[in-house]
Design an enzyme around this catalytic site. Structure first.
Site, PDB file in Angstrom:
ATOM      1  N   SER A  93       0.792  -1.224   0.000  1.00  0.00           N
ATOM      2  CA  SER A  93       0.000   0.000   0.000  1.00  0.00           C
ATOM      3  C   SER A  93       0.826   1.276   0.000  1.00  0.00           C
ATOM      4  CB  SER A  93      -0.942   0.017   1.207  1.00  0.00           C
ATOM      5  OG  SER A  93      -0.206  -0.066   2.412  1.00  0.00           O
TER       6      SER A  93
ATOM      7  N   LYS B  38     -12.136   0.016  -2.043  1.00  0.00           N
ATOM      8  CA  LYS B  38     -11.193   0.676  -2.959  1.00  0.00           C
ATOM      9  C   LYS B  38     -11.751   0.595  -4.384  1.00  0.00           C
ATOM     10  CE  LYS B  38      -7.310   0.151   0.177  1.00  0.00           C
ATOM     11  NZ  LYS B  38      -8.129  -0.180   1.355  1.00  0.00           N
TER      12      LYS B  38
ATOM     13  N   HIS C 221      -5.177  -3.790  -2.574  1.00  0.00           N
ATOM     14  CA  HIS C 221      -4.759  -2.834  -3.599  1.00  0.00           C
ATOM     15  C   HIS C 221      -4.461  -3.523  -4.931  1.00  0.00           C
ATOM     16  CE1 HIS C 221      -4.419   0.687  -0.923  1.00  0.00           C
ATOM     17  NE2 HIS C 221      -4.082  -0.199  -0.014  1.00  0.00           N
TER      18      HIS C 221
END
Length: 397
Positions: free
Chosen positions: A180, A239, A208
């Site tokens: 990250s 996300k 991610h």
């Protein structure tokens, strides 16, 4: 006494340039936000990688779910029952991650805590990358097993530790898929070899990675074409999937076990129907239009990296939309971020304890929703301001 101790600690945090404050904003679109005064900012600090938070399909799904099923879930799924939207999302997530089953949690953070705390036992040893996300670190801390940290993405160091560490239970290897703060990708092919060699259980946090890497956007396994080597894949809905919550995907027997043993799942009120519906719609959008959004995201990532490198900034190498610009000193990093904010650009200033001392940085993220003009203008402002700050620092020195 307690307040005096806290006041001293806050004073130290402030003097060290480590104070954290909440910025109040609302997003007018995936790339721009406004504060209470109405000032508009270009946001280069978002994990909304595909811009799905404002996709009409996602907003419509959330709205209809709230109208039909209410604003909240009213309790945990095991006591009150769960909306069928949750089960539909879990089935879609399992298919997307090439797994037998999946389970949704309230946050990605809680997912890692729930998985690690639920699975690890006394006698087990978990081998954890030194740059793993805080949720992995905390999940390991509250478990009942020994934690061995290996150097970041250093497979030789991991192999040495696997060979020398005495293990009476199960070996676990836990890693981020995309890290990250650095934006680099775990060496899954080497991890697969070590997993087999040492009969280890492999957990990858793809928070991610989903919507970012892999031909279909499904993350690290797809990126390397190794869809059958990861035992449990952890992820987030907050996300690229534009909602809130987290999930874990793997064999059905493992998911069934977590349903019965993972305290963060058992004792948490379930996610609201609108949140689940938004995630489901975003995932469907990714599955049906992956190339469109991934191509835009990757083109924007390449452009921004190139422009910042050409501007003389210390950009960490990588291919993901997480673009770290290493500054070094925490105070200068936050001054840089504050000056950019005054010019209408929001970036994340990252300093200890999130990153080691001396490695403070701007964490710049781009999305598929940014346009080329926005990125070029932002890069120009960032580059000019960096030259100004550097010259000012030299004069003071």
């Amino acid at each position: 006494m307690l307040e005096t101790r806290i006041a001293k600690e806050l004073a130290y945090i402030s003097q060290a340039g480590l104070a954290r404050r909440i910025t109040e904003l609302y997003f007018v679109n995936p790339a721009q936000a406004q504060d209470r005064t109405g000032k508009t900012y270009l946001v280069l600090a978002s994990n909304n990688y595909l811009g799905f938070t404002h996709a009409p399909e996602v907003i419509e799904a959330a709205s209809q779910a709230a109208l039909k099923f209410g604003s909240g879930s009213s309790g945990s799924r095991l006591t009150t029952g769960g909306t069928f939207i949750a089960s539909e999302l879990e089935k879609r997530l399992a298919d997307f991650k090439h797994s037998e089953s999946a389970l949704v949690f309230n946050t990605g953070y809680m997912t890692n805590l729930g998985v690690l705390y639920g699975l690890l036992q006394t006698g087990d040893v978990v081998f954890s990358d030194e740059l793993n996300h805080a949720s992995i670190i905390d999940g390991c801390r509250i478990s009942r097993c020994k934690v061995v940290v290996y150097k970041h993405n250093d497979m030789a160091d991991l192999q040495r530790l696997l060979e020398t560490e005495i293990v009476t239970g199960q070996r676990f290897i836990v890693t981020d898929g995309v890290f990250s703060m650095d934006g680099d990708i775990a060496d899954l092919p080497s991890l697969a070899v070590l997993k087999k060699q040492f009969n280890a259980f492999l957990i990858v946090d793809d928070a991610h990675g989903v919507g970012v890497i892999g031909n279909d956007g499904s993350g690290t396994a797809s990126h390397y074409g190794l869809t059958d080597v990861i035992d449990l894949q952890v992820g987030t809905l907050s996300k690229a999937l534009a909602a809130e919550g987290g999930y874990v995907a793997g064999k059905k027997i493992l998911i069934d076990y977590l349903i019965n043993r993972s305290r963060p799942f058992i004792f948490s009120t379930a996610l609201a129907p609108a949140t689940l519906a938004a995630a489901n719609a975003a995932l469907l959008l990714l599955q049906t239009q992956a190339s469109k959004y991934l191509d835009s995201l990757r083109a924007n990532s390449r452009l921004m990296r190139r422009l910042l490198l050409e501007g003389g900034l210390n950009v960490v190498e990588g291919i993901t939309p997480i673009i770290p610009v290493v500054i070094g000193e925490a105070g200068l990093t936050m001054q840089f971020a504050d000056r950019l904010k005054s010019k209408g650009i929001l970036v994340s200033g990252i300093r200890p304890p999130t990153v080691p001392r001396g490695e403070s940085r701007l964490r710049i993220t781009v999305t598929a929703a940014h346009c080329e003009e926005q990125l070029r203008q932002a890069a120009q402002i960032i580059t000019a301001l960096w030259q100004e700050l550097k010259h000012g620092e030299k004069k003071e020195g």
